[in-house]
Scaffold this motif. Sequence first.
Motif, short mmCIF file in Angstrom:
data_model
loop_
_atom_site.label_atom_id
_atom_site.label_comp_id
_atom_site.label_asym_id
_atom_site.label_seq_id
_atom_site.Cartn_x
_atom_site.Cartn_y
_atom_site.Cartn_z
N ASP A 59 -13.64 71.09 -42.66
CA ASP A 59 -14.47 72.20 -42.55
C ASP A 59 -15.93 71.73 -43.25
OD1 ASP A 59 -14.32 73.07 -45.23
OD2 ASP A 59 -13.30 74.83 -44.63
N GLY A 60 -16.93 72.72 -43.19
CA GLY A 60 -18.23 72.36 -43.95
C GLY A 60 -18.02 72.04 -45.34
N ASN A 61 -16.89 72.34 -45.86
CA ASN A 61 -16.95 72.58 -47.57
C ASN A 61 -15.94 71.09 -47.76
OD1 ASN A 61 -18.43 75.03 -47.83
ND2 ASN A 61 -16.25 76.17 -47.65
N GLY A 62 -15.74 70.56 -46.92
CA GLY A 62 -14.85 69.60 -47.04
C GLY A 62 -13.41 69.61 -47.26
N SER A 63 -12.96 71.14 -47.06
CA SER A 63 -11.61 71.33 -47.10
C SER A 63 -10.71 70.93 -45.71
CB SER A 63 -11.37 73.05 -47.15
OG SER A 63 -12.16 73.58 -48.28
N SER A 64 -9.73 70.81 -45.84
CA SER A 64 -8.96 70.19 -44.74
C SER A 64 -7.58 71.10 -44.55
CB SER A 64 -8.68 68.68 -44.82
OG SER A 64 -7.60 68.58 -45.91
N LEU A 65 -7.26 71.01 -43.08
CA LEU A 65 -5.94 71.54 -42.85
C LEU A 65 -5.28 70.82 -41.78
CD1 LEU A 65 -5.93 74.32 -40.46
CD2 LEU A 65 -8.01 74.44 -41.61
N MET A 66 -4.17 70.96 -41.51
CA MET A 66 -3.37 70.25 -40.44
C MET A 66 -3.36 71.21 -39.51
SD MET A 66 -2.80 67.09 -41.24
CE MET A 66 -1.46 66.43 -40.10
N LYS A 67 -3.83 70.64 -38.21
CA LYS A 67 -3.97 71.42 -36.83
C LYS A 67 -3.18 70.97 -35.98
CE LYS A 67 -7.37 73.83 -34.08
NZ LYS A 67 -8.95 74.13 -33.98
N GLN A 68 -2.18 71.72 -35.29
CA GLN A 68 -1.56 71.31 -34.07
C GLN A 68 -2.33 71.31 -32.65
OE1 GLN A 68 2.28 73.28 -33.92
NE2 GLN A 68 3.26 71.56 -35.12
N MET A 69 -2.23 70.23 -32.04
CA MET A 69 -3.20 70.39 -30.72
C MET A 69 -2.11 70.23 -29.60
SD MET A 69 -6.42 70.42 -31.92
CE MET A 69 -7.32 70.05 -30.45
N VAL A 70 -2.26 70.97 -28.46
CA VAL A 70 -1.33 70.88 -27.42
C VAL A 70 -1.67 69.53 -26.65
CG1 VAL A 70 -0.73 71.82 -25.41
CG2 VAL A 70 -1.05 73.30 -27.17
#
Length: 165
Positions: free
Chosen positions: A135-146
Motif C-alpha cells: 500500500d501507499g505506506n509501504g506495508s505489504s500483505l500476501m494476496k491470493q489472486m484467482v
Amino acid sequence: SKFVNDKWMIKNGFLNDVQEHKPWWWNIKVQKLNISAPLILLPEVSCQKAIDILQEKGYDQAPVVAESGLILGMVTLSNTLTSVLAGKAEFSDPVTKVIYDQFSKIGLEDSLGKLSCILENDHFAIVVHEQMQFDGNGSSLMKQMVFGVVTAMDLLTFVSRNKKK
C-alpha cells in the motif's frame, strides 16, 4: 475418520506424497495444465446478470471475488437457475445468495496428484496464485489472486493428451 485418511491429508496439505505407485503425471505441477483465464464476478452482480454473462461467455461457473480480492465462492449456472426456479432466490438477488462457499483452492506449484485427490470429492478447484501487495505506506500483505478454475475434465484432458508411451 478423515484425519487418518491419506487423501484428506494430501488435499489439506498435511502430506505431500503417500501413493507408492504413482502415475507418471502425479508430480507434475498444476501450472502445466492449460488453464484459461477465469471469468470473475463481483458479489453485487445479480443472479439474472450472472446467468446472462455465463451463457453469453460459454461458462458453466465463475468465482465470486470481492474487490478486496477475497474469494467468496463459486457461482454455477445450474445452481443459480435451480435456486431461482425453486424460489430460494430471485433474479434480482446478488449472486452471493446462490454461491457455493465451500470450495478447495490449489496453487500453481501444487502437484496434479494433490489436484486429483481434491477432485475425488469436489467438482472443481480454484487455482490461486499468491502475490505480495504493497500500500501507499509501504506495508505489504500476501494476496491470493484467482488464476483459474480446474475440473476433473481438465486433468483428464491433460493426462490423455500427454500420456507416456
